[in-house]
Design a protein around this motif. Structure first.
Motif, PDB file in Angstrom:
ATOM      1  N   GLY A  14       0.819  -1.209   0.000  1.00 52.73           N
ATOM      2  CA  GLY A  14       0.000   0.000   0.000  1.00 52.73           C
ATOM      3  C   GLY A  14       0.853   1.258   0.000  1.00 52.73           C
ATOM      4  O   GLY A  14       1.940   1.279  -0.575  1.00 52.73           O
ATOM      5  N   THR A  15       0.351   2.297   0.652  1.00 53.34           N
ATOM      6  CA  THR A  15       1.081   3.561   0.684  1.00 53.34           C
ATOM      7  C   THR A  15       1.315   3.989   2.135  1.00 53.34           C
ATOM      8  O   THR A  15       0.607   3.579   3.051  1.00 53.34           O
ATOM      9  N   ALA A  16       2.341   4.835   2.283  1.00 53.97           N
ATOM     10  CA  ALA A  16       2.663   5.384   3.599  1.00 53.97           C
ATOM     11  C   ALA A  16       2.995   6.858   3.448  1.00 53.97           C
ATOM     12  O   ALA A  16       3.446   7.314   2.392  1.00 53.97           O
ATOM     13  N   ARG A  17       2.744   7.602   4.514  1.00 53.98           N
ATOM     14  CA  ARG A  17       3.134   9.011   4.586  1.00 53.98           C
ATOM     15  C   ARG A  17       4.462   9.061   5.323  1.00 53.98           C
ATOM     16  O   ARG A  17       4.645   8.446   6.360  1.00 53.98           O
ATOM     17  N   PHE A  18       5.402   9.806   4.742  1.00 53.06           N
ATOM     18  CA  PHE A  18       6.711  10.001   5.376  1.00 53.06           C
ATOM     19  C   PHE A  18       6.976  11.496   5.407  1.00 53.06           C
ATOM     20  O   PHE A  18       6.960  12.166   4.379  1.00 53.06           O
ATOM     21  N   PHE A  19       7.204  12.022   6.596  1.00 50.50           N
ATOM     22  CA  PHE A  19       7.413  13.451   6.783  1.00 50.50           C
ATOM     23  C   PHE A  19       8.774  13.657   7.431  1.00 50.50           C
ATOM     24  O   PHE A  19       9.122  12.972   8.401  1.00 50.50           O
ATOM     25  N   VAL A  20       9.547  14.575   6.877  1.00 49.77           N
ATOM     26  CA  VAL A  20      10.844  14.913   7.471  1.00 49.77           C
ATOM     27  C   VAL A  20      10.888  16.429   7.659  1.00 49.77           C
ATOM     28  O   VAL A  20      10.535  17.188   6.760  1.00 49.77           O
ATOM     29  N   GLU A  21      11.263  16.824   8.864  1.00 47.83           N
ATOM     30  CA  GLU A  21      11.343  18.248   9.211  1.00 47.83           C
ATOM     31  C   GLU A  21      12.765  18.566   9.649  1.00 47.83           C
ATOM     32  O   GLU A  21      13.381  17.785  10.380  1.00 47.83           O
ATOM     33  N   LEU A  22      13.265  19.710   9.208  1.00 46.54           N
ATOM     34  CA  LEU A  22      14.605  20.171   9.576  1.00 46.54           C
ATOM     35  C   LEU A  22      14.474  21.409  10.450  1.00 46.54           C
ATOM     36  O   LEU A  22      13.759  22.344  10.091  1.00 46.54           O
ATOM     37  N   ARG A  23      15.161  21.393  11.578  1.00 47.73           N
ATOM     38  CA  ARG A  23      15.160  22.552  12.468  1.00 47.73           C
ATOM     39  C   ARG A  23      16.588  22.970  12.762  1.00 47.73           C
ATOM     40  O   ARG A  23      17.429  22.125  13.111  1.00 47.73           O
ATOM     41  N   GLU A  24      16.850  24.244  12.620  1.00 50.09           N
ATOM     42  CA  GLU A  24      18.159  24.770  12.990  1.00 50.09           C
ATOM     43  C   GLU A  24      18.344  24.538  14.483  1.00 50.09           C
ATOM     44  O   GLU A  24      17.450  24.813  15.283  1.00 50.09           O
ATOM     45  N   TRP A  25      19.506  24.019  14.857  1.00 52.84           N
ATOM     46  CA  TRP A  25      19.792  23.731  16.261  1.00 52.84           C
ATOM     47  C   TRP A  25      21.214  24.178  16.533  1.00 52.84           C
ATOM     48  O   TRP A  25      22.154  23.390  16.423  1.00 52.84           O
ATOM     49  N   GLY A  26      21.376  25.476  16.814  1.00 54.08           N
ATOM     50  CA  GLY A  26      22.726  26.040  16.905  1.00 54.08           C
ATOM     51  C   GLY A  26      23.346  25.988  15.527  1.00 54.08           C
ATOM     52  O   GLY A  26      22.747  26.438  14.549  1.00 54.08           O
ATOM     53  N   GLU A  27      24.513  25.382  15.449  1.00 54.14           N
ATOM     54  CA  GLU A  27      25.179  25.226  14.145  1.00 54.14           C
ATOM     55  C   GLU A  27      24.772  23.924  13.457  1.00 54.14           C
ATOM     56  O   GLU A  27      25.198  23.658  12.344  1.00 54.14           O
ATOM     57  N   ASP A  28      23.966  23.136  14.126  1.00 59.21           N
ATOM     58  CA  ASP A  28      23.595  21.817  13.629  1.00 59.21           C
ATOM     59  C   ASP A  28      22.149  21.800  13.133  1.00 59.21           C
ATOM     60  O   ASP A  28      21.494  22.829  13.062  1.00 59.21           O
ATOM     61  N   CYS A  29      21.669  20.613  12.826  1.00 59.08           N
ATOM     62  CA  CYS A  29      20.303  20.457  12.324  1.00 59.08           C
ATOM     63  C   CYS A  29      19.609  19.317  13.071  1.00 59.08           C
ATOM     64  O   CYS A  29      20.126  18.193  13.112  1.00 59.08           O
ATOM     65  N   LEU A  30      18.466  19.615  13.661  1.00 58.08           N
ATOM     66  CA  LEU A  30      17.643  18.593  14.281  1.00 58.08           C
ATOM     67  C   LEU A  30      16.702  18.077  13.197  1.00 58.08           C
ATOM     68  O   LEU A  30      15.935  18.848  12.613  1.00 58.08           O
ATOM     69  N   VAL A  31      16.776  16.791  12.919  1.00 58.61           N
ATOM     70  CA  VAL A  31      15.943  16.167  11.892  1.00 58.61           C
ATOM     71  C   VAL A  31      14.901  15.305  12.595  1.00 58.61           C
ATOM     72  O   VAL A  31      15.235  14.460  13.428  1.00 58.61           O
ATOM     73  N   ILE A  32      13.638  15.536  12.256  1.00 67.17           N
ATOM     74  CA  ILE A  32      12.531  14.789  12.844  1.00 67.17           C
ATOM     75  C   ILE A  32      11.801  14.078  11.714  1.00 67.17           C
ATOM     76  O   ILE A  32      11.421  14.712  10.725  1.00 67.17           O
ATOM     77  N   VAL A  33      11.628  12.767  11.854  1.00 66.32           N
ATOM     78  CA  VAL A  33      10.893  12.002  10.846  1.00 66.32           C
ATOM     79  C   VAL A  33       9.650  11.388  11.483  1.00 66.32           C
ATOM     80  O   VAL A  33       9.640  11.058  12.670  1.00 66.32           O
ATOM     81  N   ASP A  34       8.624  11.256  10.677  1.00 63.67           N
ATOM     82  CA  ASP A  34       7.331  10.735  11.124  1.00 63.67           C
ATOM     83  C   ASP A  34       6.783   9.913   9.966  1.00 63.67           C
ATOM     84  O   ASP A  34       6.676  10.416   8.844  1.00 63.67           O
ATOM     85  N   GLU A  35       6.473   8.670  10.214  1.00 62.27           N
ATOM     86  CA  GLU A  35       5.975   7.794   9.146  1.00 62.27           C
ATOM     87  C   GLU A  35       4.800   6.978   9.663  1.00 62.27           C
ATOM     88  O   GLU A  35       4.812   6.505  10.799  1.00 62.27           O
ATOM     89  N   HIS A  36       3.794   6.832   8.820  1.00 64.16           N
ATOM     90  CA  HIS A  36       2.695   5.925   9.136  1.00 64.16           C
ATOM     91  C   HIS A  36       2.018   5.471   7.848  1.00 64.16           C
ATOM     92  O   HIS A  36       2.019   6.181   6.850  1.00 64.16           O
ATOM     93  N   PRO A  37       1.449   4.254   7.862  1.00 64.21           N
ATOM     94  CA  PRO A  37       0.768   3.734   6.675  1.00 64.21           C
ATOM     95  C   PRO A  37      -0.530   4.492   6.412  1.00 64.21           C
ATOM     96  O   PRO A  37      -1.184   4.956   7.342  1.00 64.21           O
ATOM     97  N   LEU A  38      -0.880   4.600   5.139  1.00 60.51           N
ATOM     98  CA  LEU A  38      -2.127   5.260   4.750  1.00 60.51           C
ATOM     99  C   LEU A  38      -3.191   4.248   4.347  1.00 60.51           C
ATOM    100  O   LEU A  38      -4.284   4.231   4.907  1.00 60.51           O
ATOM    101  N   VAL A  39      -2.882   3.441   3.331  1.00 59.32           N
ATOM    102  CA  VAL A  39      -3.839   2.453   2.827  1.00 59.32           C
ATOM    103  C   VAL A  39      -3.109   1.159   2.469  1.00 59.32           C
ATOM    104  O   VAL A  39      -1.894   1.135   2.346  1.00 59.32           O
ATOM    105  N   GLY A  40      -3.877   0.095   2.293  1.00 58.36           N
ATOM    106  CA  GLY A  40      -3.309  -1.177   1.860  1.00 58.36           C
ATOM    107  C   GLY A  40      -2.938  -2.080   3.016  1.00 58.36           C
ATOM    108  O   GLY A  40      -3.283  -1.833   4.179  1.00 58.36           O
ATOM    109  N   ALA A  41      -2.223  -3.152   2.688  1.00 56.96           N
ATOM    110  CA  ALA A  41      -1.855  -4.165   3.685  1.00 56.96           C
ATOM    111  C   ALA A  41      -1.066  -3.559   4.838  1.00 56.96           C
ATOM    112  O   ALA A  41      -1.248  -3.942   5.994  1.00 56.96           O
ATOM    113  N   GLY A  42      -0.205  -2.607   4.547  1.00 58.02           N
ATOM    114  CA  GLY A  42       0.580  -1.973   5.604  1.00 58.02           C
ATOM    115  C   GLY A  42      -0.293  -1.297   6.645  1.00 58.02           C
ATOM    116  O   GLY A  42      -0.016  -1.361   7.842  1.00 58.02           O
ATOM    117  N   ALA A  43      -1.372  -0.672   6.209  1.00 59.91           N
ATOM    118  CA  ALA A  43      -2.291  -0.007   7.136  1.00 59.91           C
ATOM    119  C   ALA A  43      -3.114  -1.024   7.912  1.00 59.91           C
ATOM    120  O   ALA A  43      -3.331  -0.880   9.119  1.00 59.91           O
TER     121      ALA A  43
END
Length: 164
Positions: free
Chosen positions: A85-114
């Motif tokens: 099936g399909t899944a939603r994958f979201f990645v967000e980048l946040r400035e964190w001083g001189e670095d980058c905080l990366v946050i990912v979020d994934e979940h199934p939408l439809v199909g066998a995975g859901a």
């Protein structure tokens, strides 16, 4: 929902550079073979890339479509995974001083995975995300290190020659 984060020792622009290159998708996404553009200009909304998923001897062709893009800070993708099936994958980048905080979020939408989604599957996704974020960090940190080294060699203070 499988949410995970990682502090990457590179600025957000360096991380975005990797995410915005559809040809590099397979370098950081676990389980994918080589990736290539399929439709549009990655990562514009509606564009897509195609790649292969390898599960032992089995190879399955997949496609990922950009559903939302905030250049430099957020990318939301729909992953088409064949019979799963399909899944939603979201990645967000946040400035964190001189670095980058990366946050990912994934979940199934439809199909066998859901349909089959449960606590056990969620745990597997967490393990996959840990590995994926480590691979993304390696890609970004190696690139940032090369740029810093190049800049230091060209700096007059470092004994190099400055270029305008």
């Amino acid at each position: 929902m499988a949410v995970r984060h990682r502090l990457i020792k590179a600025d957000p622009a360096s991380v975005w550079e990797v995410l915005a290159d559809g040809n590099r998708y397979a370098e950081w996404v676990v389980g994918t073979g080589s990736s290539r553009p399929k439709r549009g200009q990655w990562p514009q909304v509606g564009s897509s890339i195609e790649y292969e998923i390898r599960l032992g001897p089995v190879r399955v062709g997949n496609e990922t479509v950009v559903r939302r893009c905030q250049e430099g800070s957020a990318l939301e993708l729909e992953i088409h995974a064949g019979f799963l099936g399909t899944a939603r994958f979201f990645v967000e980048l946040r400035e964190w001083g001189e670095d980058c905080l990366v946050i990912v979020d994934e979940h199934p939408l439809v199909g066998a995975g859901a349909v089959l989604h449960n606590v056990g599957v969620e745990a597997l996704i967490q393990v996959r995300h840990r590995t994926m974020l480590a691979r993304l960090a390696r890609c970004c940190e190696d690139g940032a290190r090369r740029r810093r080294d190049r800049a230091a060699r060209q700096s007059p203070a470092a004994g190099g020659t400055a270029h305008a």
